[in-house]
Motif scaffolding. Sequence first.
Motif, PDB file in Angstrom:
ATOM      1  N   MET A  75      43.010  52.586  39.903  1.00 44.82           N
ATOM      2  CA  MET A  75      44.016  53.654  39.968  1.00 44.82           C
ATOM      3  C   MET A  75      44.598  53.778  41.372  1.00 44.82           C
ATOM      4  O   MET A  75      45.818  53.921  41.540  1.00 44.82           O
ATOM      5  CB  MET A  75      43.420  54.977  39.514  1.00 44.82           C
ATOM      6  CG  MET A  75      43.242  55.075  38.012  1.00 44.82           C
ATOM      7  SD  MET A  75      42.755  56.727  37.483  1.00 44.82           S
ATOM      8  CE  MET A  75      40.985  56.607  37.694  1.00 44.82           C
ATOM      9  N   ILE A  76      43.749  53.730  42.401  1.00 47.19           N
ATOM     10  CA  ILE A  76      44.238  53.826  43.782  1.00 47.19           C
ATOM     11  C   ILE A  76      45.134  52.633  44.108  1.00 47.19           C
ATOM     12  O   ILE A  76      46.180  52.789  44.745  1.00 47.19           O
ATOM     13  CB  ILE A  76      43.069  53.938  44.784  1.00 47.19           C
ATOM     14  CG1 ILE A  76      42.393  55.308  44.650  1.00 47.19           C
ATOM     15  CG2 ILE A  76      43.547  53.707  46.216  1.00 47.19           C
ATOM     16  CD1 ILE A  76      41.120  55.455  45.466  1.00 47.19           C
ATOM     17  N   ASN A  77      44.726  51.450  43.665  1.00 50.72           N
ATOM     18  CA  ASN A  77      45.556  50.266  43.904  1.00 50.72           C
ATOM     19  C   ASN A  77      46.912  50.400  43.223  1.00 50.72           C
ATOM     20  O   ASN A  77      47.948  50.146  43.841  1.00 50.72           O
ATOM     21  CB  ASN A  77      44.845  49.002  43.428  1.00 50.72           C
ATOM     22  CG  ASN A  77      43.818  48.506  44.417  1.00 50.72           C
ATOM     23  OD1 ASN A  77      43.912  48.759  45.619  1.00 50.72           O
ATOM     24  ND2 ASN A  77      42.822  47.805  43.928  1.00 50.72           N
ATOM     25  N   GLN A  78      46.928  50.804  41.956  1.00 54.41           N
ATOM     26  CA  GLN A  78      48.191  50.928  41.212  1.00 54.41           C
ATOM     27  C   GLN A  78      49.069  52.043  41.766  1.00 54.41           C
ATOM     28  O   GLN A  78      50.285  51.888  41.870  1.00 54.41           O
ATOM     29  CB  GLN A  78      47.912  51.182  39.733  1.00 54.41           C
ATOM     30  CG  GLN A  78      47.416  49.971  39.002  1.00 54.41           C
ATOM     31  CD  GLN A  78      47.175  50.258  37.523  1.00 54.41           C
ATOM     32  OE1 GLN A  78      47.348  51.377  37.040  1.00 54.41           O
ATOM     33  NE2 GLN A  78      46.770  49.246  36.800  1.00 54.41           N
ATOM     34  N   ASP A  79      48.455  53.175  42.100  1.00 48.28           N
ATOM     35  CA  ASP A  79      49.230  54.346  42.519  1.00 48.28           C
ATOM     36  C   ASP A  79      49.628  54.336  43.985  1.00 48.28           C
ATOM     37  O   ASP A  79      50.564  55.027  44.372  1.00 48.28           O
ATOM     38  CB  ASP A  79      48.449  55.633  42.239  1.00 48.28           C
ATOM     39  CG  ASP A  79      48.238  55.883  40.761  1.00 48.28           C
ATOM     40  OD1 ASP A  79      48.953  55.270  39.938  1.00 48.28           O
ATOM     41  OD2 ASP A  79      47.356  56.699  40.431  1.00 48.28           O
ATOM     42  N   PHE A  80      48.900  53.564  44.799  1.00 47.01           N
ATOM     43  CA  PHE A  80      49.150  53.615  46.239  1.00 47.01           C
ATOM     44  C   PHE A  80      49.202  52.236  46.887  1.00 47.01           C
ATOM     45  O   PHE A  80      50.263  51.796  47.332  1.00 47.01           O
ATOM     46  CB  PHE A  80      48.099  54.496  46.911  1.00 47.01           C
ATOM     47  CG  PHE A  80      48.182  54.541  48.405  1.00 47.01           C
ATOM     48  CD1 PHE A  80      49.367  54.873  49.044  1.00 47.01           C
ATOM     49  CD2 PHE A  80      47.083  54.253  49.187  1.00 47.01           C
ATOM     50  CE1 PHE A  80      49.462  54.901  50.429  1.00 47.01           C
ATOM     51  CE2 PHE A  80      47.158  54.283  50.567  1.00 47.01           C
ATOM     52  CZ  PHE A  80      48.350  54.609  51.184  1.00 47.01           C
ATOM     53  N   VAL A  81      48.094  51.548  46.954  1.00 44.84           N
ATOM     54  CA  VAL A  81      47.985  50.324  47.753  1.00 44.84           C
ATOM     55  C   VAL A  81      49.046  49.285  47.386  1.00 44.84           C
ATOM     56  O   VAL A  81      49.734  48.758  48.261  1.00 44.84           O
ATOM     57  CB  VAL A  81      46.563  49.722  47.649  1.00 44.84           C
ATOM     58  CG1 VAL A  81      46.475  48.384  48.378  1.00 44.84           C
ATOM     59  CG2 VAL A  81      45.530  50.704  48.199  1.00 44.84           C
ATOM     60  N   HIS A  82      49.206  48.987  46.093  1.00 45.40           N
ATOM     61  CA  HIS A  82      50.165  47.959  45.677  1.00 45.40           C
ATOM     62  C   HIS A  82      51.615  48.399  45.810  1.00 45.40           C
ATOM     63  O   HIS A  82      52.521  47.570  45.743  1.00 45.40           O
ATOM     64  CB  HIS A  82      49.876  47.501  44.246  1.00 45.40           C
ATOM     65  CG  HIS A  82      48.558  46.808  44.121  1.00 45.40           C
ATOM     66  ND1 HIS A  82      47.889  46.697  42.932  1.00 45.40           N
ATOM     67  CD2 HIS A  82      47.747  46.201  45.027  1.00 45.40           C
ATOM     68  CE1 HIS A  82      46.757  46.056  43.103  1.00 45.40           C
ATOM     69  NE2 HIS A  82      46.644  45.747  44.372  1.00 45.40           N
ATOM     70  N   LYS A  83      51.842  49.686  46.013  1.00 44.32           N
ATOM     71  CA  LYS A  83      53.202  50.201  46.192  1.00 44.32           C
ATOM     72  C   LYS A  83      53.589  50.329  47.662  1.00 44.32           C
ATOM     73  O   LYS A  83      54.739  50.613  47.973  1.00 44.32           O
ATOM     74  CB  LYS A  83      53.351  51.559  45.506  1.00 44.32           C
ATOM     75  CG  LYS A  83      53.286  51.459  44.000  1.00 44.32           C
ATOM     76  CD  LYS A  83      53.493  52.805  43.362  1.00 44.32           C
ATOM     77  CE  LYS A  83      53.468  52.673  41.844  1.00 44.32           C
ATOM     78  NZ  LYS A  83      53.649  53.973  41.187  1.00 44.32           N
ATOM     79  N   CYS A  84      52.630  50.136  48.552  1.00 43.69           N
ATOM     80  CA  CYS A  84      52.897  50.308  49.976  1.00 43.69           C
ATOM     81  C   CYS A  84      53.855  49.243  50.495  1.00 43.69           C
ATOM     82  O   CYS A  84      53.717  48.061  50.182  1.00 43.69           O
ATOM     83  CB  CYS A  84      51.597  50.260  50.780  1.00 43.69           C
ATOM     84  SG  CYS A  84      50.652  51.774  50.667  1.00 43.69           S
ATOM     85  N   ALA A  85      54.792  49.686  51.292  1.00 44.64           N
ATOM     86  CA  ALA A  85      55.743  48.780  51.911  1.00 44.64           C
ATOM     87  C   ALA A  85      55.083  47.978  53.029  1.00 44.64           C
ATOM     88  O   ALA A  85      55.598  46.951  53.450  1.00 44.64           O
ATOM     89  CB  ALA A  85      56.929  49.568  52.456  1.00 44.64           C
TER      90      ALA A  85
END
Length: 130
Positions: A75-85
């Motif tokens: 969830m953290i990867n999908q919601d945050f880490v993978h969306k980080c510029a």
Amino acid sequence: MKCTTFDTNAALAEQVVSELSALKPHSRVLIPSGSTPHWIYEALAATPFAERLTFFALDEWVNVPSESDGSCLNMINQDFVHKCAYPVRLVHFNPFASTAQNIAHYQTALNGEEFDYVILGVGMNGHIGL
């Protein structure tokens, strides 16, 4: 205790992102999974300063593979880490390691320091983290 209320989720996210931007480099930020921090993660993912912080996952299910849909890391990867510029550092639990191993992993990553900022939320069923 200081208590602040916000009219919108976007206003809350703006405040948290502003506070995180003021942290010194290499500050340690404890973050939860779930839907509560969604607005914060969306705003934070676009910021360049996120790459100078170290994020620590608050929780994880035991014996649930990290890539599973219900895992906290996923969830953290999908919601945050993978969306980080920009690239971010995320310290997380190993769901198959012992409690002692996970504690040692976090203690090593904290390097004798405390968390500089903690984000918590109340889940749909009333829980606060795991």
